[in-house]
Design an enzyme around this catalytic site. Structure first.
Site, mmCIF file in Angstrom:
data_model
loop_
_atom_site.group_PDB
_atom_site.id
_atom_site.type_symbol
_atom_site.label_atom_id
_atom_site.label_comp_id
_atom_site.label_asym_id
_atom_site.label_seq_id
_atom_site.Cartn_x
_atom_site.Cartn_y
_atom_site.Cartn_z
ATOM 1 N N TYR A 1 29.348 44.232 57.639
ATOM 2 C CA TYR A 1 29.002 44.317 56.215
ATOM 3 C C TYR A 1 27.498 44.484 56.093
ATOM 4 O O TYR A 1 26.723 43.812 56.786
ATOM 5 C CB TYR A 1 29.432 43.040 55.474
ATOM 6 C CG TYR A 1 28.972 42.992 54.025
ATOM 7 C CD1 TYR A 1 29.756 43.522 53.008
ATOM 8 C CD2 TYR A 1 27.746 42.428 53.681
ATOM 9 C CE1 TYR A 1 29.340 43.487 51.695
ATOM 10 C CE2 TYR A 1 27.313 42.393 52.371
ATOM 11 C CZ TYR A 1 28.113 42.928 51.374
ATOM 12 O OH TYR A 1 27.682 42.893 50.074
ATOM 13 N N GLU B 1 25.768 48.822 48.763
ATOM 14 C CA GLU B 1 26.684 47.990 49.558
ATOM 15 C C GLU B 1 27.572 48.870 50.435
ATOM 16 O O GLU B 1 28.219 49.802 49.939
ATOM 17 C CB GLU B 1 27.541 47.141 48.619
ATOM 18 C CG GLU B 1 28.438 46.146 49.328
ATOM 19 C CD GLU B 1 29.207 45.291 48.346
ATOM 20 O OE1 GLU B 1 29.201 44.060 48.493
ATOM 21 O OE2 GLU B 1 29.826 45.863 47.423
#
Length: 460
Positions: A151, A239
């Protein structure tokens, strides 16, 4: 170098959870509207910054989807519904079709079937509510072999007073759940906005994320290019979930969510041209058109206020008197009569509104301009709910005189507490009248003696 206006503000619930490493409450800021573009558009922007992403294309019909799949040529492809909401993979379409993300063989019949079940239908996820959001476009992309998922995000953080890069070895899953269950799984890297992202700091960060040594150089390149995009494009959030290892020494961005600062629209016209208003609330789109800061709530007392702080205080005092605000609406300090009229249109589109409270403190905003807008709105819209107006400040007396001479049934009050009390009381009367299927009209009572309250409203 342009510094994004979002400096000093955490821009999403997800990232605020990650940064704080403890539970937080959902809050909102009425003065912000951040552009969010589709994943396929985000990846196109990323490719322009030499960020490695899967080969893919957008499609707005089953035929386009089939052609895109053939042009990609891989044995397996990924078909993703382009809907601006999280949880697409676990979502369900209004036709009963399960899932907004599918990995299938590159077969014409399979691709056509999935595209037909997605395009033109609404996808319902944990973030859309029961109404869902329309899927007018899908992404068709190559399915890549993933060895490990990570991530990665970049955002503006108030505590760090600048950009912060966030990473985790636990990618491809609900990052909020990861942060709650295992805070140590989240690593952070504050970045000096003047100095930029240092290669050695990026390398250390990649290692702390758990990225294998053979992939560190690829990760540094990806991080550097993503940070450049973040700054140059006035992003508030970037993101990547997942950031994936797709070969022994290669990192690729498989998914993307990018938000942009709406204050930068004048210099990011190419990006803002990608805005998809079909994914937005109709009232929000109208509010943005007239530069109004509007958020719909679930109460029944419409609010029109100038200034976010005063708007919050107005909603608080309505609740103090037992009422419930129907909206947050800040017309700002430079509103025109036209904007005020449009604000009334927004408020009255909500069928639950049973009273409207106008609370204006005229500093930069002149009370007579607000009064002009109120009079136009009340006349043009044939409002059937009581309007309670509290005006203080610049040109207050002129405004009150304009309202008094208008001949309209507008109830005035000099004190906010009194105005809120009246709004709540009258809204209850309207609710009862609706239940009884009775129409009411409101006006201020005429005083027959000094002992009587000349501002007491009654209905006929």
């Amino acid at each position: 170098m342009a510094i994004p206006r979002a400096l000093g503000r955490v821009v999403s619930l997800e990232t605020s959870v990650i940064l704080s490493k403890k539970p937080v409450c959902m809050t909102w800021a009425g003065s912000r509207r951040l552009l969010n573009v589709h994943e396929v558009d985000s990846q196109e922007i990323m490719k322009s910054y030499d960020v490695l992403v899967p080969l893919g294309a957008k499609a707005r019909s089953p035929d386009e989807a089939v052609r895109a799949a053939k042009s990609i040529g891989s044995n397996k492809i990924v078909v993703k519904a382009q809907v601006l909401a999280g949880g697409r993979g676990k979502g369900v379409f209004d036709n009963g079709f399960q899932g907004g993300v599918h990995v299938v063989d590159n077969d014409e019949m399979a691709v056509r079937d999935i595209a037909s079940n997605m395009i033109g239908h609404k996808l319902i996820t944990k973030q859309t509510g029961s109404a869902g959001r329309p899927c007018n476009m899908i992404q068709v992309a190559e399915a890549v072999q993933v060895n490990k998922e990570y991530y990665l995000a970049i955002l503006m953080d108030r505590a760090a007073m600048g950009p912060v890069m966030i990473g985790s070895a636990q990618g491809g899953m609900d990052i909020e759940a990861v942060a709650a269950a295992d805070p140590e799984a989240i690593v952070q890297l504050p970045i000096d906005i003047e100095q930029g992202l240092d290669a050695s700091a990026a390398a250390d960060f990649a290692v702390r994320m758990g990225i294998e040594e053979a992939c560190v150089d690829s990760a540094i390149t990806a991080m550097s290019n993503l940070y450049k995009l973040f700054i140059e494009r006035d992003c508030t959030l970037l993101e990547i979930n997942p950031l994936a290892q797709v070969s022994p020494n290669t990192i690729m961005c498989l998914d993307a969510k990018i938000n942009f600062d709406d204050n930068a629209e004048f210099r990011q016209t190419e990006v803002f041209a990608k805005r998809d208003i079909t994914q937005e609330n109709e009232a929000d789109v109208e509010a943005a058109k007239y530069d109004l800061n509007y958020i719909a709530l679930d109460g029944n007392i419409g609010c029109l206020v100038n200034g976010a702080g005063l708007a919050m205080a107005t909603m608080d005092i309505i609740q103090l008197h037992g009422g419930s605000p129907a909206n947050f609406l800040d017309v700002g300090g430079g509103a025109t009569a036209k904007q005020v009229t449009e604000a009334f249109k927004l408020i009255t589109k909500d069928p639950n509104v049973s009273a409207i409270l106008v609370n204006i403190f005229g500093g930069i905003m002149r009370c007579d301009v607000i009064a002009e807008g109120i009079i136009h709105a009340a006349s043009d819209l044939e409002l059937s709910v009581p309007i309670i107006v509290r005006l203080q400040g610049t040109n207050k007396e002129e405004a009150k005189e304009m309202i008094a001479k208008s001949g309209l049934d507008i109830i005035s009050s000099d004190e906010l507490d009194d105005a809120a009390h009246r709004a709540v009381t009258l809204s209850k009367i309207v609710e009862l009248s609706r239940q009884a299927n009775v129409e009411l009209k409101f006006r201020e009572a005429k005083s027959s003696s000094q002992k009587e309250d000349p501002m007491t409203p009654f209905f006929t």
